[in-house]
Motif scaffolding. Structure first.
Motif, PDB file in Angstrom:
ATOM      1  N   GLN A  40       0.855  -1.179   0.000  1.00  0.00           N
ATOM      2  CA  GLN A  40       0.000   0.000   0.000  1.00  0.00           C
ATOM      3  C   GLN A  40       0.891   1.230   0.000  1.00  0.00           C
ATOM      4  OE1 GLN A  40      -2.753  -0.132   3.303  1.00  0.00           O
ATOM      5  NE2 GLN A  40      -4.222  -1.280   2.067  1.00  0.00           N
ATOM      6  N   ASN A  47      -2.986  13.643  -1.139  1.00  0.00           N
ATOM      7  CA  ASN A  47      -2.650  13.256  -2.509  1.00  0.00           C
ATOM      8  C   ASN A  47      -3.369  11.974  -2.919  1.00  0.00           C
ATOM      9  OD1 ASN A  47      -0.727  15.344  -2.779  1.00  0.00           O
ATOM     10  ND2 ASN A  47       0.864  14.087  -1.877  1.00  0.00           N
ATOM     11  N   ASP A  48      -4.043  11.999  -4.080  1.00  0.00           N
ATOM     12  CA  ASP A  48      -4.636  10.778  -4.653  1.00  0.00           C
ATOM     13  C   ASP A  48      -3.594  10.013  -5.449  1.00  0.00           C
ATOM     14  OD1 ASP A  48      -7.181  11.303  -3.657  1.00  0.00           O
ATOM     15  OD2 ASP A  48      -7.755  12.446  -5.442  1.00  0.00           O
ATOM     16  N   SER A  49      -2.602  10.747  -5.937  1.00  0.00           N
ATOM     17  CA  SER A  49      -1.478  10.126  -6.636  1.00  0.00           C
ATOM     18  C   SER A  49      -0.252  10.988  -6.373  1.00  0.00           C
ATOM     19  CB  SER A  49      -1.752  10.006  -8.142  1.00  0.00           C
ATOM     20  OG  SER A  49      -1.812  11.275  -8.743  1.00  0.00           O
ATOM     21  N   ARG A  51       3.885  11.746  -7.860  1.00  0.00           N
ATOM     22  CA  ARG A  51       4.693  11.653  -9.071  1.00  0.00           C
ATOM     23  C   ARG A  51       6.152  11.415  -8.727  1.00  0.00           C
ATOM     24  NH1 ARG A  51       4.554  15.900 -14.040  1.00  0.00           N
ATOM     25  NH2 ARG A  51       5.545  14.522 -15.563  1.00  0.00           N
ATOM     26  N   SER A  61       3.299   8.750 -12.416  1.00  0.00           N
ATOM     27  CA  SER A  61       2.469   8.923 -11.231  1.00  0.00           C
ATOM     28  C   SER A  61       2.094   7.557 -10.689  1.00  0.00           C
ATOM     29  CB  SER A  61       1.201   9.709 -11.565  1.00  0.00           C
ATOM     30  OG  SER A  61       1.538  11.047 -11.875  1.00  0.00           O
ATOM     31  N   VAL A  62       1.934   7.491  -9.384  1.00  0.00           N
ATOM     32  CA  VAL A  62       1.549   6.269  -8.694  1.00  0.00           C
ATOM     33  C   VAL A  62       0.330   6.596  -7.836  1.00  0.00           C
ATOM     34  CG1 VAL A  62       2.281   4.604  -6.930  1.00  0.00           C
ATOM     35  CG2 VAL A  62       3.916   5.384  -8.645  1.00  0.00           C
ATOM     36  N   SER A  63      -0.659   5.726  -7.866  1.00  0.00           N
ATOM     37  CA  SER A  63      -1.856   5.922  -7.045  1.00  0.00           C
ATOM     38  C   SER A  63      -1.514   5.753  -5.569  1.00  0.00           C
ATOM     39  CB  SER A  63      -2.935   4.908  -7.415  1.00  0.00           C
ATOM     40  OG  SER A  63      -3.393   5.148  -8.712  1.00  0.00           O
ATOM     41  N   VAL A  64      -2.129   6.587  -4.751  1.00  0.00           N
ATOM     42  CA  VAL A  64      -1.972   6.511  -3.299  1.00  0.00           C
ATOM     43  C   VAL A  64      -3.133   5.697  -2.744  1.00  0.00           C
ATOM     44  CG1 VAL A  64      -2.031   7.889  -1.176  1.00  0.00           C
ATOM     45  CG2 VAL A  64      -0.703   8.676  -3.156  1.00  0.00           C
ATOM     46  N   ASP A  65      -2.824   4.731  -1.883  1.00  0.00           N
ATOM     47  CA  ASP A  65      -3.851   3.890  -1.278  1.00  0.00           C
ATOM     48  C   ASP A  65      -4.432   4.490  -0.007  1.00  0.00           C
ATOM     49  OD1 ASP A  65      -3.665   1.562  -3.108  1.00  0.00           O
ATOM     50  OD2 ASP A  65      -1.609   1.484  -2.330  1.00  0.00           O
TER      51      ASP A  65
END
Length: 184
Positions: A40, A47-49, A51, A61-65
Motif C-alpha cells: 500500500q 494526494n490521490d497520486s 509523481r 504517477s503512482v496511485s496513493v492507497d
C-alpha cells in the motif's frame, strides 16, 4: 516455497510523496508483489497520486492507497521508505510520518523498516540510527554519522529491523534482504 508465494499474507506500507525516486518505489513494489506480498502506497497532504522523479526529470504517477493519518500500523508487516532527494526531505518534516516510523520500530509485528538512497534521512529524524549499522546514498553519510550511525559502503546493510541500501543498482539485494526479514 515458490517465489510467488514466499511473502503471501505479508503487507507492506510504502511511504512516499511527490519526488520519490521512481525506480526505488516501483521496482521493489513490483518485485515484492511478485513474491506474494501486498503493498500500500501511503502519502501525505491528501494526494490521490504522487509523481516520481526519474533520474533527471519528472516520471510516472503512482496511485496513493491511504493517507498517513488513516494508516493503521497494525495492518502491516513492514515499512519501505524510497529515496530520491525531494521525497524524504519533505516527509521528514511531517510529524505524522515520523511518528509512524518511530512506532513501527517499537511494534513487534513490524519485521522490517527498509530505506534506500536518501530515505535514511527519515530514520535519522525518527531517532532510529544511533549505534546502528546502515548505508545510504553517499551524500547523506555525514548526516547518518552525526546521528550516531555506523555508516558502511555496501549494497545492503541490515541491523535489527533496519534494512538500508545506497541506490537503484542495489535494489535486487535490497528486495532480497526485505524478503529475508519478512520470512525469518
Amino acid at each position: 516455497m515458490s517465489n510467488s508465494t514466499m511473502l503471501k499474507n505479508k503487507t507492506l506500507a510504502i511511504i512516499a510523496t511527490n519526488g520519490f525516486e521512481q525506480s526505488e518505489l516501483l521496482e521493489p513494489k513490483r518485485e515484492l508483489e511478485a513474491r506474494g506480498a501486498k503493498t500500500q502506497v501511503i502519502s501525505i497532504n491528501g494526494n490521490d497520486s504522487i509523481r516520481g522523479w526519474d533520474e533527471k526529470d519528472w516520471g510516472d504517477s503512482v496511485s496513493v492507497d491511504k493517507q498517513i493519518e488513516d494508516a493503521n500500523l497494525a495492518d502491516y508487516d513492514g515499512v519501505i521508505l524510497p529515496g530520491g532527494q525531494m521525497n524524504p526531505d519533505i516527509l521528514r518534516t511531517d510529524e505524522s510520518v515520523v511518528a509512524f516510523i518511530k512506532s513501527a520500530a517499537q511494534l513487534s509485528k513490524i519485521k522490517v523498516i527498509a530505506s534506500i538512497c536518501h530515505g535514511p534521512w527519515l530514520l535519522v529524524e525518527a531517532g532510529l540510527v544511533k549505534g546502528k549499522q546502515v548505508t545510504s546514498y553517499p551524500s547523506i553519510r555525514t548526516d547518518l554519522k552525526n546521528a550516531g550511525a555506523n555508516w558502511q559502503d555496501n549494497t545492503v546493510v541490515t541491523d535489527g529491523k533496519l534494512v538500508t541500501s545506497r541506490n537503484p543498482d542495489d535494489i535486487p539485494n535490497f528486495v532480497d534482504a526485505i524478503s529475508q526479514k519478512l520470512t525469518s
